[in-house]
Design a protein around this motif. Structure first.
Motif, PDB file in Angstrom:
ATOM      1  N   PHE A 190       0.961  -1.106  -0.186  1.00 44.45           N
ATOM      2  CA  PHE A 190      -0.177  -0.170  -0.046  1.00 44.45           C
ATOM      3  C   PHE A 190       0.702   1.307   0.040  1.00 44.45           C
ATOM      4  CE2 PHE A 190      -2.731   3.358   1.745  1.00 44.45           C
ATOM      5  CZ  PHE A 190      -3.743   3.298   1.198  1.00 44.45           C
ATOM      6  N   THR A 191       0.914   1.924  -1.135  1.00 46.35           N
ATOM      7  CA  THR A 191       2.021   3.031  -1.246  1.00 46.35           C
ATOM      8  C   THR A 191       0.930   4.405  -1.975  1.00 46.35           C
ATOM      9  OG1 THR A 191       2.893   2.099  -3.422  1.00 46.35           O
ATOM     10  CG2 THR A 191       3.949   1.500  -1.376  1.00 46.35           C
ATOM     11  N   CYS A 192       1.339   5.431  -1.756  1.00 49.13           N
ATOM     12  CA  CYS A 192       0.885   6.523  -2.403  1.00 49.13           C
ATOM     13  C   CYS A 192      -0.737   6.545  -2.459  1.00 49.13           C
ATOM     14  CB  CYS A 192       1.405   6.690  -3.645  1.00 49.13           C
ATOM     15  SG  CYS A 192       3.030   7.005  -3.627  1.00 49.13           S
ATOM     16  N   GLY A 193      -1.119   5.855  -1.308  1.00 53.39           N
ATOM     17  CA  GLY A 193      -2.893   6.091  -1.261  1.00 53.39           C
ATOM     18  C   GLY A 193      -3.529   4.891  -2.066  1.00 53.39           C
ATOM     19  N   LYS A 194      -2.694   3.999  -2.480  1.00 49.77           N
ATOM     20  CA  LYS A 194      -3.193   2.796  -3.182  1.00 49.77           C
ATOM     21  C   LYS A 194      -2.594   1.670  -3.262  1.00 49.77           C
ATOM     22  CE  LYS A 194      -0.507   3.612  -7.496  1.00 49.77           C
ATOM     23  NZ  LYS A 194       0.689   3.005  -6.853  1.00 49.77           N
ATOM     24  N   PHE A 195      -3.299   0.348  -3.539  1.00 51.82           N
ATOM     25  CA  PHE A 195      -2.701  -0.986  -3.405  1.00 51.82           C
ATOM     26  C   PHE A 195      -2.030  -1.326  -4.495  1.00 51.82           C
ATOM     27  CE2 PHE A 195      -5.943  -1.376  -0.170  1.00 51.82           C
ATOM     28  CZ  PHE A 195      -5.202  -1.813   1.071  1.00 51.82           C
ATOM     29  N   ASP A 196      -0.731  -1.832  -4.440  1.00 50.96           N
ATOM     30  CA  ASP A 196      -0.126  -2.230  -5.759  1.00 50.96           C
ATOM     31  C   ASP A 196      -0.057  -3.835  -5.961  1.00 50.96           C
ATOM     32  OD1 ASP A 196       0.597   0.721  -6.214  1.00 50.96           O
ATOM     33  OD2 ASP A 196       2.094   0.544  -4.882  1.00 50.96           O
ATOM     34  N   ASP A 197      -0.072  -4.068  -7.019  1.00 55.07           N
ATOM     35  CA  ASP A 197       0.289  -5.373  -7.392  1.00 55.07           C
ATOM     36  C   ASP A 197       1.767  -5.229  -7.498  1.00 55.07           C
ATOM     37  OD1 ASP A 197      -2.369  -6.157  -7.155  1.00 55.07           O
ATOM     38  OD2 ASP A 197      -2.865  -6.217  -9.123  1.00 55.07           O
ATOM     39  N   LEU A 198       2.511  -6.727  -7.506  1.00 49.84           N
ATOM     40  CA  LEU A 198       4.010  -6.607  -7.776  1.00 49.84           C
ATOM     41  C   LEU A 198       4.166  -7.896  -8.487  1.00 49.84           C
ATOM     42  CD1 LEU A 198       5.568  -4.954  -4.797  1.00 49.84           C
ATOM     43  CD2 LEU A 198       5.166  -3.769  -7.002  1.00 49.84           C
ATOM     44  N   TYR A 199       5.091  -8.054  -9.641  1.00 49.05           N
ATOM     45  CA  TYR A 199       5.361  -9.264  -9.984  1.00 49.05           C
ATOM     46  C   TYR A 199       6.714  -9.715  -9.031  1.00 49.05           C
ATOM     47  CZ  TYR A 199       2.909  -9.506 -14.393  1.00 49.05           C
ATOM     48  OH  TYR A 199       1.949  -9.492 -15.320  1.00 49.05           O
TER      49      TYR A 199
END
Length: 181
Positions: A162-171
């Protein structure tokens, strides 16, 4: 894990510890939205924020959980990016690798040269068995870079950060010690 901060030299680069004196050069790229958009950071607004980043580099080194080298060109000595390890787990012989580069130097093979040197250093000097790279799916240049160096895509970590106010998917990409030349 390590007390000494080694300098790594390649054909065009010197990878070295950054200091507060490098804050102005680092601000040039850490304030660039295109550079930081895949790093989970907002663009730096002040040099003081860059000094916080430099302090973080120092703290992970002192704690033995990571090491971050400033990427400098041999001919200028200016810091144009950084590359290094974080979340080092000596018990498990693994670490994550991360990097960023001033946009003025994109497409010149500098990130590849720095990352390749850091990966080799990690396998040789930190006795790592596995190096991981966590990359946002839309960061195509970074995906191409790690694949060029022999990293394997293992899967998608959904809403991993959770960064910059959003959830991030990561490979999740990785390379094992035996897979390098």
């Amino acid at each position: 894990m390590f007390k000494h901060f080694s300098v790594i030299e390649t054909s065009r680069l010197i990878l070295r510890q950054v200091t507060p004196a490098d804050a102005k050069d680092m601000f040039a790229y850490l304030s660039d939205k295109d550079v930081v958009k895949h790093m989970g950071l907002e663009p730096a607004q002040t040099e003081e924020e860059v000094l916080d980043e430099i302090r973080w580099y120092k703290s992970i080194h002192e704690e033995g959980t990571g090491i971050r080298w400033g990427i400098t060109l041999k001919d200028s000595g200016r810091v144009i990016g950084s590359c290094g390890f974080l979340n080092m787990k000596s018990k498990h012989y693994r670490a994550e690798v991360g990097y960023e580069l001033n946009k003025d130097y994109w497409g010149k093979g500098i990130a590849k040269e720095a990352l390749e040197a850091v990966v080799k250093y990690g396998f040789k000097h930190f006795q790592l068995e596995r190096i991981e790279a966590l990359i946002e799916p839309d960061n195509v240049p970074s995906i191409k870079l790690v694949e060029k160096l022999g990293f394997t895509r293992e899967g998608l970590l959904r809403h991993y950060e959770f960064t910059c106010g959003k959830f991030d998917d990561l490979y999740m990409f990785s390379i094992l010690k035996g897979e390098t030349s």
